[in-house]
Scaffold this active site. Structure first.
Site, PDB file in Angstrom:
ATOM      1  NE  ARG A 237      -4.317  -1.143  -0.108  1.00 45.13           N
ATOM      2  CZ  ARG A 237      -4.510  -2.149  -0.953  1.00 45.13           C
ATOM      3  NH1 ARG A 237      -3.515  -2.524  -1.740  1.00 45.13           N
ATOM      4  NH2 ARG A 237      -5.665  -2.767  -1.022  1.00 45.13           N
ATOM      5  CD  GLU A 266      -2.390   3.702  -5.735  1.00 42.87           C
ATOM      6  OE1 GLU A 266      -3.435   3.109  -6.096  1.00 42.87           O
ATOM      7  OE2 GLU A 266      -1.431   3.114  -5.215  1.00 42.87           O
ATOM      8  CG  HIS A 285      -2.710  -0.384  -7.187  1.00 42.21           C
ATOM      9  ND1 HIS A 285      -3.176   0.323  -6.112  1.00 42.21           N
ATOM     10  CD2 HIS A 285      -2.634  -1.676  -6.768  1.00 42.21           C
ATOM     11  CE1 HIS A 285      -3.389  -0.503  -5.085  1.00 42.21           C
ATOM     12  NE2 HIS A 285      -3.062  -1.721  -5.470  1.00 42.21           N
TER      13      HIS A 285
END
Length: 324
Positions: A237, A266, A285
């Site tokens: 994370r 993000e 991601h």
């Protein structure tokens, strides 16, 4: 009458049909306050909730008095207010096993692409810079037989350890909340404190969930303890890392390179200094982002919601004591 559930993420047709066989399904675009207001009656009656990438907090739960279970198409659940869900005896289901191998593949790709400068030199070829036999300014560093440090020896950490131990003959250090006997027996992994791992590892792979305890676990102090030749990898994370400290460590040469699948914010800002660094591999991601795995995650989430609303919480439940 079938229980009513809200779906806030598109599903493949066959999975939608599976869900509809058990429930009355209402599809919404997102869980924004505007969407909730516009569909107030639906939210008020819903017993189940399924989707991903939206915040589920106490304010939303106030609008859903009949909610009994929510199922996320993800392994991470830091966007859910677990305390609020638990206080209301609402089950939270997730998909921890489906994506293990795929995320480990992504980690391995980041290790290899940073060490061998794959993205950087590929761009140089495309730019027409390959005009003669390459020299040292194109060289990368070896991966095989280098020491890999894993911070967070869960399922994904174990899958990564298997790859590097058998495939690359890499000694493995790890740091976790407890000793992992299987990792030590199968992969000869050595447990150590975080400082030792940082000081001795050639690659530091961070695979931690985001919690109050792990927020900004990696900052200036941690990067300063790493080898100047070390490569930092994060596929857990983003907020576990103080991104400004990471940028500073790269700029000062405290670490050699970074491979990043996750970020504090993000999508990553186009103004981020990380994007101008040749020694940074930044991907959006993509940890579990394959067609096969994303389908498997969606299927697991559907089955999880069906099980939860039928009182079956033997697996994939974050707060199973709610069902007691």
């Amino acid at each position: 009458m079938k229980p009513s559930v809200i779906l806030y993420k598109a599903l493949p047709d066959d999975l939608l049909q599976r869900l509809q066989a058990h429930f009355t399904v209402h599809q919404v675009a997102n869980l924004s306050p505007q969407t909730v207001v516009q569909n107030a009656a639906i939210f008020a009656e819903a017993e189940g909730l399924l989707g991903s990438n939206e915040n589920v907090d106490a304010a939303l739960l106030e609008k859903m008095p009949k909610l009994r279970a929510t199922s996320t198409i993800s392994v991470g659940y830091d966007n859910f207010d677990v305390d609020a869900l638990t206080a209301r005896k609402i089950l939270l289901m997730h998909t921890p096993t489906v994506l293990t191998e795929t995320v480990a593949d992504t980690l391995m790709a980041l290790v290899l692409s940073t060490a061998r400068r794959v993205v950087e030199v590929a761009e140089r070829v495309k730019a027409g810079e390959w005009t003669a036999s390459i020299g040292p300014d194109w060289y990368g560093t070896d991966v095989h037989h280098k020491t890999l440090g894993i911070v967070g020896m869960g399922r994904i950490g174990m899958a990564l350890a298997q790859r590097v131990h058998f495939g690359f003959n890499m000694p493995i250090l790890y740091n976790a909340r407890r000793h992992h006997k299987e990792a030590e027996e199968r992969f000869n992994a050595r447990y150590c404190d975080l400082d030792t791992l940082l000081q001795e590892s050639d690659f530091v792979c961070l695979i931690l969930p985001l919690t109050d305890e792990t927020h900004h676990l990696f900052g200036a102090e941690q990067f300063a303890k790493m080898k100047s030749s070390a490569i930092f990898i994060n596929a857990g994370r983003g907020p576990v890392v103080d991104e400004n400290a990471l940028i500073a460590a790269l700029q000062k040469g405290e670490i050699h390179a970074a491979g990043l699948d996750v970020f504090e914010q993000e999508p990553l800002s186009v103004d981020s200094p990380l994007l101008s660094m040749a020694n940074v591999v930044a991907v959006p991601h993509i940890g579990s982002a394959t067609h096969e795995t994303r389908y498997g995650m969606a299927a697991c989430a559907v089955d999880n919601l069906i099980d939860a609303l039928q009182g079956k919480v033997e697996k994939n439940c974050v707060n199973p004591h709610v069902a007691d």
